[in-house]
Scaffold this motif. Sequence first.
Motif, PDB file in Angstrom:
ATOM      1  N   ILE A   7       0.836  -1.205   0.000  1.00  0.00           N
ATOM      2  CA  ILE A   7       0.000   0.000   0.000  1.00  0.00           C
ATOM      3  C   ILE A   7       0.866   1.250   0.000  1.00  0.00           C
ATOM      4  N   LEU A   8       1.896   1.252   0.822  1.00  0.00           N
ATOM      5  CA  LEU A   8       2.786   2.415   0.878  1.00  0.00           C
ATOM      6  C   LEU A   8       3.508   2.627  -0.447  1.00  0.00           C
ATOM      7  N   THR A   9       3.748   1.547  -1.170  1.00  0.00           N
ATOM      8  CA  THR A   9       4.392   1.668  -2.489  1.00  0.00           C
ATOM      9  C   THR A   9       3.453   2.317  -3.500  1.00  0.00           C
ATOM     10  N   ARG A  10       2.173   1.978  -3.409  1.00  0.00           N
ATOM     11  CA  ARG A  10       1.199   2.531  -4.357  1.00  0.00           C
ATOM     12  C   ARG A  10       0.866   3.990  -4.056  1.00  0.00           C
ATOM     13  N   LEU A  11       0.991   4.397  -2.796  1.00  0.00           N
ATOM     14  CA  LEU A  11       0.680   5.780  -2.434  1.00  0.00           C
ATOM     15  C   LEU A  11       1.960   6.615  -2.452  1.00  0.00           C
ATOM     16  N   SER A  12       1.829   7.880  -2.769  1.00  0.00           N
ATOM     17  CA  SER A  12       3.005   8.752  -2.802  1.00  0.00           C
ATOM     18  C   SER A  12       2.581  10.194  -2.563  1.00  0.00           C
ATOM     19  N   GLY A  13       3.549  10.999  -2.115  1.00  0.00           N
ATOM     20  CA  GLY A  13       3.332  12.435  -1.964  1.00  0.00           C
ATOM     21  C   GLY A  13       2.211  12.791  -1.018  1.00  0.00           C
ATOM     22  N   PRO A  14       1.393  13.779  -1.389  1.00  0.00           N
ATOM     23  CA  PRO A  14       0.294  14.214  -0.524  1.00  0.00           C
ATOM     24  C   PRO A  14      -0.693  13.097  -0.206  1.00  0.00           C
ATOM     25  N   GLN A  15      -0.897  12.192  -1.145  1.00  0.00           N
ATOM     26  CA  GLN A  15      -1.826  11.084  -0.915  1.00  0.00           C
ATOM     27  C   GLN A  15      -1.347  10.192   0.230  1.00  0.00           C
ATOM     28  N   LEU A  16      -0.052   9.914   0.254  1.00  0.00           N
ATOM     29  CA  LEU A  16       0.506   9.096   1.328  1.00  0.00           C
ATOM     30  C   LEU A  16       0.432   9.835   2.666  1.00  0.00           C
ATOM     31  N   ALA A  17       0.763  11.135   2.655  1.00  0.00           N
ATOM     32  CA  ALA A  17       0.715  11.920   3.889  1.00  0.00           C
ATOM     33  C   ALA A  17      -0.705  11.950   4.452  1.00  0.00           C
ATOM     34  N   HIS A  18      -1.683  12.127   3.569  1.00  0.00           N
ATOM     35  CA  HIS A  18      -3.087  12.146   4.013  1.00  0.00           C
ATOM     36  C   HIS A  18      -3.492  10.798   4.577  1.00  0.00           C
ATOM     37  N   ALA A  19      -3.069   9.719   3.938  1.00  0.00           N
ATOM     38  CA  ALA A  19      -3.426   8.379   4.411  1.00  0.00           C
ATOM     39  C   ALA A  19      -2.836   8.111   5.787  1.00  0.00           C
ATOM     40  N   LEU A  20      -1.585   8.530   5.988  1.00  0.00           N
ATOM     41  CA  LEU A  20      -0.954   8.305   7.288  1.00  0.00           C
ATOM     42  C   LEU A  20      -1.596   9.166   8.369  1.00  0.00           C
ATOM     43  N   GLU A  21      -1.954  10.408   8.027  1.00  0.00           N
ATOM     44  CA  GLU A  21      -2.642  11.261   9.002  1.00  0.00           C
ATOM     45  C   GLU A  21      -3.988  10.667   9.391  1.00  0.00           C
ATOM     46  N   PHE A  22      -4.696  10.157   8.396  1.00  0.00           N
ATOM     47  CA  PHE A  22      -6.005   9.562   8.689  1.00  0.00           C
ATOM     48  C   PHE A  22      -5.840   8.298   9.542  1.00  0.00           C
ATOM     49  N   ALA A  23      -4.842   7.488   9.231  1.00  0.00           N
ATOM     50  CA  ALA A  23      -4.599   6.282  10.026  1.00  0.00           C
ATOM     51  C   ALA A  23      -4.289   6.648  11.478  1.00  0.00           C
ATOM     52  N   GLY A  24      -3.496   7.713  11.678  1.00  0.00           N
ATOM     53  CA  GLY A  24      -3.213   8.163  13.034  1.00  0.00           C
ATOM     54  C   GLY A  24      -4.463   8.653  13.745  1.00  0.00           C
ATOM     55  N   LEU A  25      -5.340   9.349  13.013  1.00  0.00           N
ATOM     56  CA  LEU A  25      -6.594   9.821  13.601  1.00  0.00           C
ATOM     57  C   LEU A  25      -7.460   8.640  14.049  1.00  0.00           C
ATOM     58  N   VAL A  26      -7.555   7.606  13.217  1.00  0.00           N
ATOM     59  CA  VAL A  26      -8.352   6.432  13.576  1.00  0.00           C
ATOM     60  C   VAL A  26      -7.786   5.759  14.818  1.00  0.00           C
TER      61      VAL A  26
END
Length: 519
Positions: free
Chosen positions: A288-307
């Motif tokens: 998953i981390l390979t498929r995501l990059s840049g702002p998309q990856l940062a947003h995904a990690l922020e959302f995961a931290g929020l959850v």
Amino acid sequence: MDIFENVLVMLVAACLLLQLSRRLALPYPSMLALAGVALGAMPWVPHISLDPHLALALFIAPALLDSAFDTSPRELRRNWMPLVSLVLVAVLLTTAVVAWAGWAFAGLPLAAAITLGAIVAPPDAVAAAAVMQQFRIPRRTLSIINGESLLNDAVALLVFGVAVSAAGAAHVPMSSSLPMLLVAVPGGALVGFAFAKLNLHFGAPLFAGTRSAIIFQFVMTFGAWIVAERLHLSPIISVVAFGMTLGQFAPKRHAPRDRVHSYAVWGAVVFTLNVLAFFLMGLQARGILTRLSGPQLAHALEFAGLVLVLVIAVRVAWVQVYGAAMRRYKLGLIARGRAVPLPSRRINLLIGWSGMRGLVTLATAFALPEDFPGRDLIVLAAFAVVLGTLVIQGFTIGPLIKALKIAPDDSLEREISLARTTMMDAALAALEAEPGGEAAAVREEYRAARTLAQDTQQPQAKTAHDRLRAVAIRAQRRALDALRHGGQIEDDVYHQLEEEMDWAELNAIPASDVRLQSV
């Protein structure tokens, strides 16, 4: 061949981590979670994918059976009020809060957001219980956590199934699936009960004393899941009903040698599945981390931290609110004819902090179809919750118990002493009418054991002692069953002493009768 070799490496690493976790007094799932992350960071390890339906059955069915077999219906009835609070309210509240976050902050469709909430909602008691047992915390607290772990899996997986179905058929509202639950839940329970009765009345006597008995247990476990699924009933409830029925009636029908071998095999299987699930987590996260990059990856990690924050905060807050309400309105329970003490603030804080996620969250994340809306974001958030709770809470729950200074509970030792004394009395009474020097020798042995309140038996050859010892052990088993049936001892004491009797009986019979046959 590469996959097989890597699986072997995983298992060896897991065995080493298990030894390390023992030395450091840390829950082994927390160590496995870190190892899964480390494995995912290795670029040469190949990606492994599983069919979603296979993943759910493969990982969930054995884990549910293992938990259900050890769950006492009497304890569930006794603790029904806190269990309802944790199993229904806490799970549904966590699902709702996480679903709102997924819809509001990540733009997930409503059904997909609810799916994420259902995936991360159920805690896993393995990590918490592994630490708590070292500190002898109140047994009722452990009983609540273990009972919650079983029942909240069922609730969360039911919500998960409804949400996934709704996401796959966008034009069909989720409310249309709810009437099916009225049939799926009791229907699944009937399927599980029927499989348990089939196993008890036909499988146990037919395959007794052979390795086929253990194979048949696996077939029946997955059979209860598959048949319920094919009939569009709840496979989760089916396996839970199957396991709880076996847990109540199988001990009287299975021979000691079958029980000893079965427990060993099932324990190894559940541990192996935990290992594979955590390592697959690392591999999926890497993809998953390979498929995501840049702002998309940062947003995904922020959302995961929020959850992760929401999952921890909702449970801690709800348990504190529930405990405060119980103390405010003195909503106590009655057990064994006396009032059960209301939970203290310290116990509530411990229960709230014990909500680590584990195998069920991983397995349901694996079970999402490849084309599921927002799958990468959901799986990444689920993995973050598992890793975060196991590391943050798993590594701190021991120090928290020490800081709370919870008084140790010695009721387990008292009940074991009571049960042992009663069992020795039953054995001596059964041997009282037996004539001869051998009977006198065996009686003396049991008198000494009674005095010490522990088993000091020695291995026996095939002599007259064998028959007399068998007479005594049968009497002890009847006494132990009566204590359990009468509610004088709990199931944890029952299973400990049952194992003691199993080994005593194995010591009293010839080796040829102990060894399993090849078929």
